[in-house]
Design a protein around this motif. Structure first.
Motif, PDB file in Angstrom:
ATOM      1  N   GLY A  91      29.824   4.356  48.475  1.00 52.87           N
ATOM      2  CA  GLY A  91      31.204   4.638  48.104  1.00 52.87           C
ATOM      3  C   GLY A  91      31.568   4.059  46.751  1.00 52.87           C
ATOM      4  O   GLY A  91      32.168   4.736  45.910  1.00 52.87           O
ATOM      5  N   LEU A  92      31.190   2.823  46.510  1.00 52.55           N
ATOM      6  CA  LEU A  92      31.495   2.187  45.232  1.00 52.55           C
ATOM      7  C   LEU A  92      30.734   2.848  44.094  1.00 52.55           C
ATOM      8  O   LEU A  92      31.260   3.015  42.998  1.00 52.55           O
ATOM      9  N   ASP A  93      29.491   3.223  44.348  1.00 55.50           N
ATOM     10  CA  ASP A  93      28.695   3.913  43.324  1.00 55.50           C
ATOM     11  C   ASP A  93      29.299   5.253  42.934  1.00 55.50           C
ATOM     12  O   ASP A  93      29.162   5.707  41.793  1.00 55.50           O
ATOM     13  N   GLN A  94      29.943   5.902  43.885  1.00 51.80           N
ATOM     14  CA  GLN A  94      30.537   7.214  43.628  1.00 51.80           C
ATOM     15  C   GLN A  94      31.945   7.115  43.042  1.00 51.80           C
ATOM     16  O   GLN A  94      32.583   8.128  42.779  1.00 51.80           O
ATOM     17  N   GLY A  95      32.412   5.888  42.830  1.00 50.05           N
ATOM     18  CA  GLY A  95      33.704   5.723  42.149  1.00 50.05           C
ATOM     19  C   GLY A  95      34.842   5.222  43.000  1.00 50.05           C
ATOM     20  O   GLY A  95      35.990   5.249  42.553  1.00 50.05           O
ATOM     21  N   ALA A  96      34.565   4.756  44.229  1.00 50.79           N
ATOM     22  CA  ALA A  96      35.634   4.184  45.044  1.00 50.79           C
ATOM     23  C   ALA A  96      36.119   2.888  44.395  1.00 50.79           C
ATOM     24  O   ALA A  96      35.343   2.144  43.804  1.00 50.79           O
TER      25      ALA A  96
END
Length: 224
Positions: A91-96
């Motif tokens: 999620g964080l890698d995808q921009g969360a």
């Protein structure tokens, strides 16, 4: 407006209640499809997005949000029932912008929402007026000449601000009285001359930029 995308009705209603009780406007969506329909009508300030949805997973929704210029800047907090590091990292890698691991407390959720909104709020740049080596920061009301601070009275500051905003413009003494001392001021125009003289003195060498225009008044310009 905060959007909550959560397929569990009881959790979604509790999230909406907590957000509204904290002063936010909030709307809930059970599916990704309903969310996409809602976002076409109103763009939210932030999205609380569950990873596990019945029609489209949250990671896919996040990727689409980040891929579109219209929605790329919307803050997103991911929620996952799995609680695994893998889901958080993806999620964080995808921009969360943040994540919540279920079960989470409503106070924690509201706190995370406020924190993300603070971080994502556009920063107001200080309004900086400058002419040669004279600088005025309108946000802090600080004036400096060649980096050295200058202490001005309220009227001196207002006069300098007017000149800095209008370099090269000649102001009559009546113009300056009206702009700085208010339009109903009944005093003598000599008041302007006294304040200009004081302002020039405090600006030291930069005071020469405030030029006397014979028969008119004053203007800010390089000495000739």
């Amino acid at each position: 407006m905060i959007y909550c995308v959560e397929d569990d009705n009881s959790i979604r209603e509790l999230m909406l209640y907590a957000l509204r009780a904290s002063g936010f406007s909030a709307a809930g969506f059970e599916t990704a499809g309903a969310f996409w329909q809602g976002i076409r009508g109103e763009k939210p300030e932030l999205v609380l997005l569950d990873i596990m949805l019945p029609d489209e997973d949250g990671i896919s929704v996040l990727k689409k949000l980040r891929a579109s210029p219209a929605t790329a800047e919307i803050p997103v907090i991911m929620a996952t029932a799995k609680g695994t590091e893998f889901d958080k990292v993806i999620g964080l890698d995808q921009g969360a912008d943040d994540y919540l691991s279920k079960p989470f407390g409503m106070m924690e959720m509201v706190s995370r929402v406020k924190a993300v909104l603070r971080r994502s709020a556009p920063r107001t740049e200080a309004a900086l007026l400058q002419y040669r080596n004279i600088e005025m920061n309108e946000s802090s009301h600080r004036v400096s000449v060649s980096g050295v601070g200058v202490e001005l009275t309220v009227k001196e500051y207002a006069l300098l601000r007017l000149f800095l905003k209008n370099p090269g413009v000649a102001f009559t003494r009546e113009n300056l009285l009206s702009a700085v001392w208010e339009s109903d001021y009944q005093g003598e125009t000599r008041t302007v001359d006294v304040h200009i003289a004081s302002l020039r003195t405090k600006l030291k060498d930069a005071g020469e930029f405030i030029r006397t225009v014979r028969g008119v008044g004053y203007r800010l310009e390089d000495p000739t």
